[in-house]
Design a protein around this motif. Structure first.
Motif, short mmCIF file in Angstrom:
data_model
loop_
_atom_site.label_atom_id
_atom_site.label_comp_id
_atom_site.label_asym_id
_atom_site.label_seq_id
_atom_site.Cartn_x
_atom_site.Cartn_y
_atom_site.Cartn_z
N GLN A 39 45.83 64.97 96.62
CA GLN A 39 44.79 65.32 97.75
C GLN A 39 45.32 66.60 98.20
O GLN A 39 46.35 66.85 99.19
N GLU A 44 38.98 65.71 98.72
CA GLU A 44 39.10 64.21 98.50
C GLU A 44 40.30 64.00 97.48
O GLU A 44 40.63 64.94 96.63
N ARG A 45 40.91 62.69 97.64
CA ARG A 45 41.94 62.36 96.57
C ARG A 45 41.28 62.33 95.35
O ARG A 45 40.30 61.61 94.95
N GLU A 46 41.99 63.15 94.17
CA GLU A 46 41.44 63.01 92.73
C GLU A 46 42.52 62.47 91.82
O GLU A 46 43.72 62.54 92.26
#
Length: 116
Positions: A39, A44-46
């Motif tokens: 992140q 956004e967290r990926e």
């Protein structure tokens, strides 16, 4: 108690390499898929990579394919993410993840900063 602890994140110059480790406890790692996520600030967290129980099945996001390598050592209950040819856009907090019994477990994260 399920616990994931990431380590290895530091400041590194573009083009450099880092090895992140995820140490698992409270469960037997070799029965589960383990993933690495990241992140970046304001994003956004990926998903970055994951590895199956067999170790022969791996997944990499297009953005890291050919530069990152995921591996696991079931005897040590550890999953490693080798990161080469690092770019400034790889700067993020990196997390490892496991899903157990339908629940998501995350570590506290380790900061990777790629900058000159």
């Amino acid at each position: 108690q399920v616990q994931l602890v990431e380590s290895g994140g530091v400041l590194v110059q573009p083009g450099g390499s880092l090895r992140l480790s995820c140490a698992a406890s409270g469960f037997t790692l070799d029965y589960y898929v383990i993933g690495w996520f990241r992140q970046a600030p304001g994003k956004e967290r990926e998903g970055v990579s994951c590895i199956s129980r067999s170790t022969f099945n791996t997944y990499y996001a297009d953005s890291v394919k050919g530069r990152f390598t995921i591996s696991r050592d079931n005897a040590k209950n550890t999953v490693t993410l080798q990161m080469n040819s690092l770019k400034p856009e790889d700067t993020a907090v990196y997390y490892c993840n496991v899903v157990l019994g339908g629940l998501d477990y995350w570590g506290q994260g380790t900061q990777v900063t790629v900058s000159s």
